[in-house]
Write an enzyme that holds these catalytic residues in place. Sequence first.
Site, PDB file in Angstrom:
ATOM      1  N   ASP A 158      30.822  10.286  31.302  1.00 21.49           N
ATOM      2  CA  ASP A 158      30.807  10.095  32.763  1.00 21.49           C
ATOM      3  C   ASP A 158      31.293   8.672  33.045  1.00 21.49           C
ATOM      4  O   ASP A 158      30.542   7.710  32.882  1.00 21.49           O
ATOM      5  CB  ASP A 158      29.386  10.323  33.276  1.00 21.49           C
ATOM      6  CG  ASP A 158      29.266  10.095  34.777  1.00 21.49           C
ATOM      7  OD1 ASP A 158      30.217   9.575  35.390  1.00 21.49           O
ATOM      8  OD2 ASP A 158      28.198  10.436  35.334  1.00 21.49           O
ATOM      9  N   ARG A 185      35.631   8.905  48.823  1.00 19.00           N
ATOM     10  CA  ARG A 185      34.373   9.334  48.234  1.00 19.00           C
ATOM     11  C   ARG A 185      34.533  10.747  47.666  1.00 19.00           C
ATOM     12  O   ARG A 185      34.950  11.662  48.376  1.00 19.00           O
ATOM     13  CB  ARG A 185      33.313   9.326  49.339  1.00 19.00           C
ATOM     14  CG  ARG A 185      31.888   9.520  48.926  1.00 19.00           C
ATOM     15  CD  ARG A 185      30.964   8.953  49.978  1.00 19.00           C
ATOM     16  NE  ARG A 185      31.115   7.500  49.989  1.00 19.00           N
ATOM     17  CZ  ARG A 185      30.545   6.685  49.100  1.00 19.00           C
ATOM     18  NH1 ARG A 185      29.739   7.149  48.181  1.00 19.00           N
ATOM     19  NH2 ARG A 185      30.767   5.384  49.152  1.00 19.00           N
ATOM     20  N   GLU A 204      39.224  27.741  50.058  1.00 18.96           N
ATOM     21  CA  GLU A 204      38.438  28.220  48.904  1.00 18.96           C
ATOM     22  C   GLU A 204      39.371  28.795  47.861  1.00 18.96           C
ATOM     23  O   GLU A 204      40.305  29.534  48.185  1.00 18.96           O
ATOM     24  CB  GLU A 204      37.442  29.288  49.356  1.00 18.96           C
ATOM     25  CG  GLU A 204      36.235  28.701  50.052  1.00 18.96           C
ATOM     26  CD  GLU A 204      35.209  29.760  50.436  1.00 18.96           C
ATOM     27  OE1 GLU A 204      35.512  30.960  50.319  1.00 18.96           O
ATOM     28  OE2 GLU A 204      34.114  29.374  50.865  1.00 18.96           O
TER      29      GLU A 204
END
Length: 420
Positions: A205, A240, A61
């Site tokens: 995008d 992915r 994190e």
Amino acid sequence: MTTSIDSSSSSIAAVDSEAMEILAAEEARQHGTIELIASENHVSPAVREAVGSVFTNKYAEGYPGKRYYGGCDNMDAAENLARDRVKKLFGCDHANVQPHSGSQANFAVFLAHLSPGDTVLSLDLSHGGHLSHGMKVNVSGMLYNIVSYGVNPETEQFDYDEIHRLAKEHKPKLIISGASAYPRTINFDRFSEIAHEVGALHLADIAHIAGLVATNLHPSPVPTAEFVTTTTHKTLRGPRGGLIMCKEDFAKKVDSRIFPGIQGGPLMHAVLGKAIAFKEALQPSFATYQQQVLDNAKHLADALKSLGNRIVSGGTDNHLMLLDLRTNYPDVTGSDAEGWLEQAGIIVNKNMIPFDERKPIHTSGLRIGTPATTTRGMGSNEMDAIASMLDRVLRSGGEQSVIEGVATEVRTLCDQFPLP
Ligand SMILES: *Cc1c(COP(=O)(O)O)cnc(C)c1O
């Protein structure tokens, strides 16, 4: 059917025969079918090794140099490698390589720039838009006021004057360009101009066309759009995942909206895989691959047209096309076609065509793309064969003997083109 998994040395086989069976079946399926889904691809063994590596064990994190966990030196090195390579590949100011998916990348940009209720101008879903651009049941449609633009009914391409008019009328705070099913070149500069004229920012995008943009085979939005998002697993041929690029001014905000905004620990095995994929994309052979993706798409569209078909907008400038089923196969819906072709070993997805009169579960179109077949090394001869097989299955109306004949041809073809 053959599979590349050697079960005698597989750790999965040793502990879980059920999972092994499923994995082996999927390997066999991917080997034995022709993959024409425009958003799918086959990654390299190096990328697969990374996503199956010990990087999956680590919490990281935060961002390089500012982690909430110890032991992150190697995570920092991998993430910095991935970021530096993105900057080189696309020429962007700042990159965030942590988004778990393209949808997460888009949501983080919304949170960085918009407040709930703000107006967003984006492409209609039924004209090729993406669910994360404002679909009612997606968080984008729940939180923001979405105004849609579509394609022109005559040209089936973007009408920039109409988009300009809508922008002036609705004064959006964000204009989104980019699509899931648009076969033509997108004028990103024009989108930026329109956005800036009405005081909006531009989110491009490029999830589908990132590989083409990275190799200069499609104009890049990076110089003029404030935000550019993409997936890493479509034409870019990585693991992915998602990616955000933005101008330096927005870097801090974008990073904080990904973490801690909407994500916890990043998928560091995917980040390592992204770093490798970006290195692969910087090689000259990747540009050759992307050019072949384009050549194959053009060739396949022409072959389908020569069989009497209509292709939406008359053709393609990129890696995909939309086949209008109504011309040659008026009674066949997209869902019929998808099902019969799958039985024959040809994988496509049904897709709405602009102004489709059928419902989204039926549709009048198929979306067909060439990234995956091109990765396997298929070229113009194979595109001719694929067009012929598609046409025979659809013309037969799902006749079992025709499907079985084509299935045999598919298997022969697949055996000549091994997966990477
Ligand atoms: C595929 C796609 C995405 C993101 O998809 P995920 O499945 O969330 O990774 C976003 N935008 C567009 C235009 C896409 O085609």
